[in-house]
Structures are given as structure tokens and as C-alpha cells.
Design a protein around this motif. Structure first.
Motif, PDB file in Angstrom:
ATOM      1  N   PHE A   1       0.816  -1.206   0.000  1.00  0.00           N
ATOM      2  CA  PHE A   1       0.000   0.000   0.000  1.00  0.00           C
ATOM      3  C   PHE A   1       0.855   1.263   0.000  1.00  0.00           C
ATOM      4  CE2 PHE A   1      -2.619  -3.166   2.162  1.00  0.00           C
ATOM      5  CZ  PHE A   1      -3.873  -2.963   1.599  1.00  0.00           C
ATOM      6  N   ASP A   2       0.430   2.254  -0.759  1.00  0.00           N
ATOM      7  CA  ASP A   2       0.849   3.621  -0.506  1.00  0.00           C
ATOM      8  C   ASP A   2       0.205   4.021   0.823  1.00  0.00           C
ATOM      9  OD1 ASP A   2       1.692   6.383  -1.073  1.00  0.00           O
ATOM     10  OD2 ASP A   2      -0.437   6.727  -1.447  1.00  0.00           O
ATOM     11  N   LYS A   3       0.681   5.099   1.427  1.00  0.00           N
ATOM     12  CA  LYS A   3       0.117   5.522   2.718  1.00  0.00           C
ATOM     13  C   LYS A   3      -0.895   6.657   2.560  1.00  0.00           C
ATOM     14  CE  LYS A   3       2.905   7.672   5.656  1.00  0.00           C
ATOM     15  NZ  LYS A   3       2.359   9.063   5.828  1.00  0.00           N
ATOM     16  N   ASP A   4      -0.417   7.810   2.122  1.00  0.00           N
ATOM     17  CA  ASP A   4      -1.258   9.012   2.101  1.00  0.00           C
ATOM     18  C   ASP A   4      -2.150   9.038   0.872  1.00  0.00           C
ATOM     19  OD1 ASP A   4       0.100   9.877   4.434  1.00  0.00           O
ATOM     20  OD2 ASP A   4       1.755  10.534   3.170  1.00  0.00           O
ATOM     21  N   GLY A   5      -3.450   9.106   1.095  1.00  0.00           N
ATOM     22  CA  GLY A   5      -4.408   9.050   0.012  1.00  0.00           C
ATOM     23  C   GLY A   5      -4.871   7.636  -0.276  1.00  0.00           C
ATOM     24  N   THR A   6      -4.288   6.677   0.427  1.00  0.00           N
ATOM     25  CA  THR A   6      -4.619   5.263   0.217  1.00  0.00           C
ATOM     26  C   THR A   6      -5.090   4.643   1.526  1.00  0.00           C
ATOM     27  OG1 THR A   6      -3.011   5.142  -1.579  1.00  0.00           O
ATOM     28  CG2 THR A   6      -3.742   3.061  -0.641  1.00  0.00           C
ATOM     29  N   LEU A   7      -4.181   4.476   2.476  1.00  0.00           N
ATOM     30  CA  LEU A   7      -4.603   4.026   3.814  1.00  0.00           C
ATOM     31  C   LEU A   7      -5.328   5.149   4.554  1.00  0.00           C
ATOM     32  CD1 LEU A   7      -1.409   2.093   4.985  1.00  0.00           C
ATOM     33  CD2 LEU A   7      -3.569   1.102   4.203  1.00  0.00           C
ATOM     34  N   PHE A   8      -4.879   6.376   4.307  1.00  0.00           N
ATOM     35  CA  PHE A   8      -5.483   7.542   4.961  1.00  0.00           C
ATOM     36  C   PHE A   8      -6.039   8.488   3.908  1.00  0.00           C
ATOM     37  CE2 PHE A   8      -1.996   6.036   7.666  1.00  0.00           C
ATOM     38  CZ  PHE A   8      -2.724   5.672   8.795  1.00  0.00           C
TER      39      PHE A   8
ATOM     40  N   SER B   1      -0.282  19.847  -7.475  1.00  0.00           N
ATOM     41  CA  SER B   1       0.735  20.162  -6.468  1.00  0.00           C
ATOM     42  C   SER B   1       1.900  19.185  -6.545  1.00  0.00           C
ATOM     43  CB  SER B   1       0.143  20.108  -5.062  1.00  0.00           C
ATOM     44  OG  SER B   1       1.179  20.174  -4.089  1.00  0.00           O
ATOM     45  N   PRO B   2       3.133  19.696  -6.581  1.00  0.00           N
ATOM     46  CA  PRO B   2       4.295  18.796  -6.611  1.00  0.00           C
ATOM     47  C   PRO B   2       4.515  18.092  -5.281  1.00  0.00           C
ATOM     48  CG  PRO B   2       5.012  21.073  -6.396  1.00  0.00           C
ATOM     49  CD  PRO B   2       3.523  21.118  -6.634  1.00  0.00           C
ATOM     50  N   ILE B   3       3.828  18.528  -4.247  1.00  0.00           N
ATOM     51  CA  ILE B   3       4.026  17.954  -2.914  1.00  0.00           C
ATOM     52  C   ILE B   3       3.206  16.686  -2.714  1.00  0.00           C
ATOM     53  CG2 ILE B   3       3.586  18.405  -0.440  1.00  0.00           C
ATOM     54  CD1 ILE B   3       4.545  21.237  -0.909  1.00  0.00           C
ATOM     55  N   ILE B   4       2.121  16.538  -3.463  1.00  0.00           N
ATOM     56  CA  ILE B   4       1.204  15.427  -3.236  1.00  0.00           C
ATOM     57  C   ILE B   4       1.903  14.072  -3.302  1.00  0.00           C
ATOM     58  CG2 ILE B   4      -0.754  14.171  -4.222  1.00  0.00           C
ATOM     59  CD1 ILE B   4      -1.977  16.892  -4.949  1.00  0.00           C
ATOM     60  N   ALA B   5       2.644  13.829  -4.352  1.00  0.00           N
ATOM     61  CA  ALA B   5       3.279  12.515  -4.527  1.00  0.00           C
ATOM     62  C   ALA B   5       4.785  12.554  -4.324  1.00  0.00           C
ATOM     63  CB  ALA B   5       2.966  11.960  -5.916  1.00  0.00           C
ATOM     64  N   GLY B   6       5.326  13.740  -4.055  1.00  0.00           N
ATOM     65  CA  GLY B   6       6.771  13.871  -3.900  1.00  0.00           C
ATOM     66  C   GLY B   6       7.277  13.355  -2.570  1.00  0.00           C
ATOM     67  N   THR B   7       8.583  13.224  -2.473  1.00  0.00           N
ATOM     68  CA  THR B   7       9.197  12.820  -1.208  1.00  0.00           C
ATOM     69  C   THR B   7       9.234  14.001  -0.246  1.00  0.00           C
ATOM     70  OG1 THR B   7      11.439  13.431  -1.841  1.00  0.00           O
ATOM     71  CG2 THR B   7      10.687  11.224  -2.464  1.00  0.00           C
ATOM     72  N   ASN B   8       9.528  13.717   1.008  1.00  0.00           N
ATOM     73  CA  ASN B   8       9.663  14.772   2.005  1.00  0.00           C
ATOM     74  C   ASN B   8      10.770  15.751   1.591  1.00  0.00           C
ATOM     75  OD1 ASN B   8       8.778  15.671   4.737  1.00  0.00           O
ATOM     76  ND2 ASN B   8      10.927  15.320   5.253  1.00  0.00           N
TER      77      ASN B   8
END
Length: 233
Positions: free
Chosen positions: A10-17, A62-69
Motif C-alpha cells: 500500500f501507498d500511505k497518504d491518500g490510500t490508507l489515509f 501540487s508537486p508535494i502530493i506525490a513527492g518525497t519529504n
């Protein structure tokens, strides 16, 4: 050999949450923290982050949505002259680990169903490993996963396939017996490159049309996943 599917990553953000309920709220607070009361800086940060201050949400591009920290920190640093990227990156890591999590579905029973199907379960996020462990711990599900990795865990980041292949190796599974589940093109491009089955979910900013061209199936949320996996047998 077991069934056609042996593991789910699973991806985390937008998937589990749920992405909007969790990260739109966090982003509004974080941009204001970084702006330190300067309205011009706040608007500059919102512009580079592609965040709508009026509606309090990320825009789909947004470049932040799927980008790394790290990528998010570099993006925001362009609106914060004199502020070190490393300082911003640490701020994002620490504040995001305390984000107000909203699970896409009740996770404990959902993951219990998948485990009961004999599936190995993992998480691969472009967030930090620190953030991933913090969020899964807060949600009370960290012990239900066999594999957890962030972009900084040594396997790389999506959309590269390497972190997905690391999950398959760790679980002793051929990639074609693994499912990559995510809400973004990054997740599905990585899944395709790794040779995995790909499932898109609509609990992130992406619309169905953007995911359908990359996924084997697009589901409203992860709660529909057990029935889909069962249909493959």
C-alpha cells in the motif's frame, strides 16, 4: 504456490489515509508556521506548493502530493530565501508525523481480512520512514504490516520500481504475485515498472480518468480490495 496474489503493498497518504481530510488540514497549519506571520511569504509558499489558501486544499497539480519529504522541502525552500532545505525537511518530518490522521476505512478489521486471506502486507510511501512508522503506530496497525518503507529507507522512491521490488524480495514473492495499491500515478507507474498488479483508489486528489490508464482496476477505496482479490482466484 498459493493463489494468484500473495502480497499487497500500500501507498500511505491518500490510500490508507484519506488525503484531503488528513493532509489539507496539516498543510494549512504548516505553511502558516513556516511563514511566521508574513502574509507575502505565506502566499509565496502556497503558490509553490500549489495550495489554495481560500479552500484549504492542495490543487491536483501540487508537486508535494506525490513527492518525497525532501522534494517538498526543496519546493518550499524556493519561497523561503535563507532557510536551509535540511531545516525545512526536518520541520516537515516532525509536524507531518503528528498530522490528524483520517483512515480511508476502519483499518484494523480491513487489514485483518487481508491477513486472513494469507496475504503479506506492506507499506511503501514517499514520506519518511519515521513518518510512516509514526502514522501506522498512531493508527494502531503497525504490527499488522510485514514491511514498511519510506523514501529514505534505502530502496529509493516511487515512481521507481526498486522499493516495490524490495517488498517482493523481502516477502519471498514474485512481483507478479504482488499488488501495488495507490492513489497517484507515481504509485501505479512504479507498480507497472515492477511487474505488479496495480490498483488505483479514489481517496486521494487524482480523478478516476487519470488512474484508469495505469491501473488494472480503480476502486472507490481500499475497502473494496478483498473482494477484487478474491475475484482473481
Amino acid at each position: 504456490m498459493g493463489g494468484p496474489v500473495g502480497g499487497v503493498l500500500f501507498d500511505k497518504d491518500g490510500t490508507l489515509f484519506d488525503f484531503g481530510a488528513t493532509w489539507n488540514v496539516w498543510a494549512g497549519h504548516t505553511l502558516r508556521d513556516l511563514a511566521e506571520g508574513d502574509v507575502k511569504v505565506l502566499h509565496a509558499l502556497a503558490d509553490v506548493a500549489r495550495y489554495d489558501l481560500e479552500t484549504a486544499r492542495f490543487l491536483p497539480d501540487s508537486p508535494i502530493i506525490a513527492g518525497t519529504n525532501h522534494e517538498a522541502a526543496v519546493c518550499l525552500a524556493s519561497a523561503l530565501p535563507g532557510r536551509a532545505v535540511g531545516d525545512i525537511e526536518r520541520h516537515l518530518m516532525l509536524t507531518s508525523s503528528e498530522a490528524p490522521l483520517v483512515p480511508a476505512v476502519p483499518l484494523v478489521p480491513f487489514l485483518g481480512v487481508l491477513a486472513g486471506m494469507g496475504l503479506k502486507l506492506g507499506v511503501m510511501t514517499n514520506d519518511t520512514e519515521y513518518g510512516a512508522l509514526a502514522h501506522l503506530g498512531t493508527a494502531g496497525v503497525i504490527d499488522l504490516f510485514d514491511f514498511v518503507a519510506g523514501f529514505d529507507s534505502g530502496h529509493g522512491a516511487k515512481p521507481a520500481p526498486e522499493p516495490l521490488l524490495a517488498f517482493a524480495r523481502a516477502m519471498g514473492l514474485a512481483p507478479e504475485r504482488c499488488v501495488m495499491v495507490g492513489d497517484s500515478s507515481h504509485d501505479l507507474v512504479a507498480g507497472r515498472a515492477a511487474g505488479m498488479l496495480c490498483v488505483g483508489v479514489l481517496t486521494g486528489p487524482a480523478q478516476a480518468e487519470a488512474l484508469e490508464v495505469l491501473a488494472d482496476v480503480v476502486l472507490p477505496d481500499i475497502g473494496h480490495l478483498p473482494a477484487w482479490i478474491a475475484s482473481l482466484s
